[in-house]
Structure formats: structure tokens, C-alpha cells
Design a protein around this motif. Sequence first.
Motif, mmCIF file in Angstrom:
data_model
loop_
_atom_site.group_PDB
_atom_site.id
_atom_site.type_symbol
_atom_site.label_atom_id
_atom_site.label_comp_id
_atom_site.label_asym_id
_atom_site.label_seq_id
_atom_site.Cartn_x
_atom_site.Cartn_y
_atom_site.Cartn_z
ATOM 1 N N LYS A 53 41.331 49.893 36.073
ATOM 2 C CA LYS A 53 41.188 51.047 35.168
ATOM 3 C C LYS A 53 41.959 52.226 35.744
ATOM 4 O O LYS A 53 42.722 52.882 35.056
ATOM 5 C CB LYS A 53 39.709 51.389 34.997
ATOM 6 N N ASN A 54 41.739 52.487 37.040
ATOM 7 C CA ASN A 54 42.536 53.522 37.708
ATOM 8 C C ASN A 54 43.721 52.836 38.363
ATOM 9 O O ASN A 54 43.573 52.131 39.357
ATOM 10 C CB ASN A 54 41.710 54.259 38.756
ATOM 11 N N ARG A 59 36.686 43.150 36.806
ATOM 12 C CA ARG A 59 36.150 42.928 35.464
ATOM 13 C C ARG A 59 34.630 42.749 35.482
ATOM 14 O O ARG A 59 34.012 42.499 34.450
ATOM 15 C CB ARG A 59 36.810 41.683 34.829
#
Length: 458
Positions: free
Chosen positions: A30-31, A288
Motif C-alpha cells: 500500500k505504501n 495481503r
Amino acid sequence: MMKDTKIPYKIYLNENELPQAWYNLRADMKNKPAPLLNPQTHEPMKAEELSGVFCDELIRQELDDETAYFEIPEEIRDFYKMYRPAPLVRAYCLEEKLGTPAKIYYKFEGNNTSGSHKLNSAIAQAYYAKQQGLTGVTTETGAGQWGTALSMACSYFGLDCKVYMVKCSYEQKPFRREVMRTYGASVTPSPSMETEVGKKILAEHPGTTGSLGCAISEAVEKAVNTEGYRYVLGSVLNQVMLHQSIIGLETKAALDKYGVKPDIIIGCAGGGSNLGGLIGPFMGEKLRGEADYRIIAVEPASCPSFTRGVYAYDYCDTGMVCPLSKMYTLGSGFIPSANHAGGLRYHGMNSTLSELYHQGMMEAVSVKQTDVFEAAEYFARIEGILPAPESSHAIRVAIDEALKCKESGEEKTIVFGLTGTGYFDMLSYEKFHDGKMSDYIPTDEELEASFAKLPKME
Ligand SMILES: *Cc1c(COP(=O)(O)O)cnc(C)c1O
């Protein structure tokens, strides 16, 4: 000790199980890791700006943090088939000798003439250079494994190969040099008088034994000034980690065959490519939220980028010609002591692994050279394989973790990356046997002096 009869000493995948695509770990983050920056403008690097230095397809892979899978071209898969899938070995003998309830596995990448995992990326990079119609590539090599791998890959595809070899390795490892020449490469000790940056470094540090950072600068300069040439790099970059994901994909497939889920995954970390490749699919599951693993990077105490470095934008090379990368770094001017694990003497770390470490998704430890060789010798005597000093960093920590299991009685499953063999490192082994190996660890003052020279970012 009871043997787990279901699991063989060696788990081989068959040829058809060779992964079809490399896995790009960044796609599941995500980052994302921070972008590469232009060293002059400090703006994110665009593909066009990189195209004089790197091959086009490799730039595309480098800049892509969204595509999860890149298909492996058939020509590369065919080459892989000569030495892959690599075995995943259950270290029953080591477990027994240690008297540990831990289950230890290692992924062995030393099964090819270059003697390390580096060939996995070398063949890919040579392939894309050929595809682009280039005539040759330049590169640096530290311990010599990357230079050897690239020489093999270039001779396979009929490309010229010009290698700048860190001077201390060039002198310590004449046989490595001859292997490269056997495959048709030309090899120059770095720093050299062949490049402007080499001359400058020699003027500033007369008698230096060189470093990866300075060999990179020379190789880049040569590539940029030679028609039809590009520069290729064997570690640190995300494209390299992408190619090395084949290690982790095979490891996971082999473990899945027997329903084995590791608790701890360990790899040595120089620029981070084998570690990133090994942990890729496991870290993907972790990101995930599908599984959890302890992941440990092992680095030399003499060159401790993760454990004592800072997370900052820095130059990838001493000559400051490469893009700026945000990473755990000791400063591009840091020249580590003449450690015997040449492949781990790099001041920085892959940007993706740096970001994951920063997020607390993995751990890092540093180990002393003599402790590493003690583990290397112990392993050689029990498991038969003569490990590379770099790989032996992972062995050291795998043994330490297995001994912790012995104390606690926990039956943890440990997987580590055995990145290569140590036949060309016998001078280092000799120093160890003769009790002449030192354990130089940089002081805080030395590191502070190096951090003070980091590029100033606004
Ligand atoms: C180059 C090398 C390493 C370290 O490089 P990474 O990019 O960190 O994987 C480790 N082991 C061996 C045998 C090597 O040749």
C-alpha cells in the motif's frame, strides 16, 4: 531423532513447475517504496532520463510498482532450465547435529558455474539488452559472482561484457577473474585510470582497495560513453529483485507440495536481491493479510546498512552519477573494511526492502565475520556444501534460531537462502583457519561522518 519420512532430503520441482512469471512485490504494497530521483533536480526519474544508462525494458520493470506478475520470456526460461528449478534441501543432518526440534530448509542457489543466484538476473538483463539491439554491457563486481554470472549470460547471447572488479577482490581472487575471461569478458580492477571518476577517487584516496559504490560509477561512465552499450547492475535495483523472485516462487511451490508453512525466513542482505527474491511471495501473503512470517535480513557487522544506517535518499554510487534512492544507507562515501563477504560490502539497500523494514514488516541483525566463518565451517562439515561467505551470514542466524528452539522446545520451521558456494573464497577460509581474521566494526563517529555527507533534500 525422528525423521519426517514424508519429506525428502531434497525437494525438486520438475521442469514444468518452473515459474512462468516473476513476482513484483511492490504491487502488493500500500505504501510504495519512494521513487528514484534525478540527482540534479531531485525530481522523480523519468524513463527517458534513464535510457542512456539502462536497457529500456529493464527501466520499465524498474519503474513499475503496480504490475504483480511479469511473464518470463521463453528464451530465459530455456536458459533457467539448464540449472533450475533449484533444490530446496531439508537439512536433516544439521538438525540432528544441533539437536534442535526446529525443521530447517535451505534453498540452494549454488548449482551453476557462476556459483550463486546472480545468474537468475544476469540472463534476464543480457536477454533484454540483446532484444534492444545493443552490442555490449558494462558492470561492476565485488566478490566476482555477479561479474561471472553476467559474463556467462553475455557469452550465451553474444554480447560484449566489460567488468569493473573491486580492486581487493581482483587481487584476492585471480581465479574468479579468469572464469570471467573464459566467458569472454574484459575485467579491470577498480578504481582504475580508465575513467574520470576512477582517476578522481584514486586522487582522493590513494591506495584504496575500492568499493562497489566506486566500481558502479566507473561502469556507468563507461557505458554512457560507449556507443551501443548500457550499464547493468546485479543487486540493489527493483528489477533485480523482480528476477530473483524466482527463488521465492520455487521455494513456496516446493513447500506447498508438502503442506509446509515456514515460521522464519532468513536471508543474507548485501543490496537485498536474494533476500527480496526469497521472501517475495511470502511477504506478499503477509502484506495481503493472508499469512504471517518472521523475516530476518542478515548483514555483516562491518557494513550494517539496516541495523545502523539511516533511512534517507542517497546516491547509489560513490561518483554520484546514479539516481538517488531512498534506502537504509551508510552513506555513499562509506568504504567498508576489507570484509571477506565481498558481495555484502554495499553501503545501501534495495528501496523496497528498506520501506518494508521501515514499516516493521521484517527484522534485521548484523553478525561478526568470525562468527560467520565458524557457522560456514560447521555447515560444510555437516551438510557437505562449501558455502560462500555471504551465504554463511544466513547460515549463522539459521543456526542461532535453531538453537533458540532447542532451548524453548519449539518446533519452528526455518527456511534460509543458501545463495552460493565458496570455492573462490579459500583465502578467506585460510585467514579464518589461521586465526588471522579480524572483526572490524565501524565506530559511531565513522558512520556519523559518512551520514553528514548525505545529499541535502529540501
Ligand atoms: C551477491 C551475493 C550476495 C548478496 O547480494 P544480494 O543482492 O543482497 O542478494 C549474497 N550471496 C552471494 C553468494 C552473492 O554472490
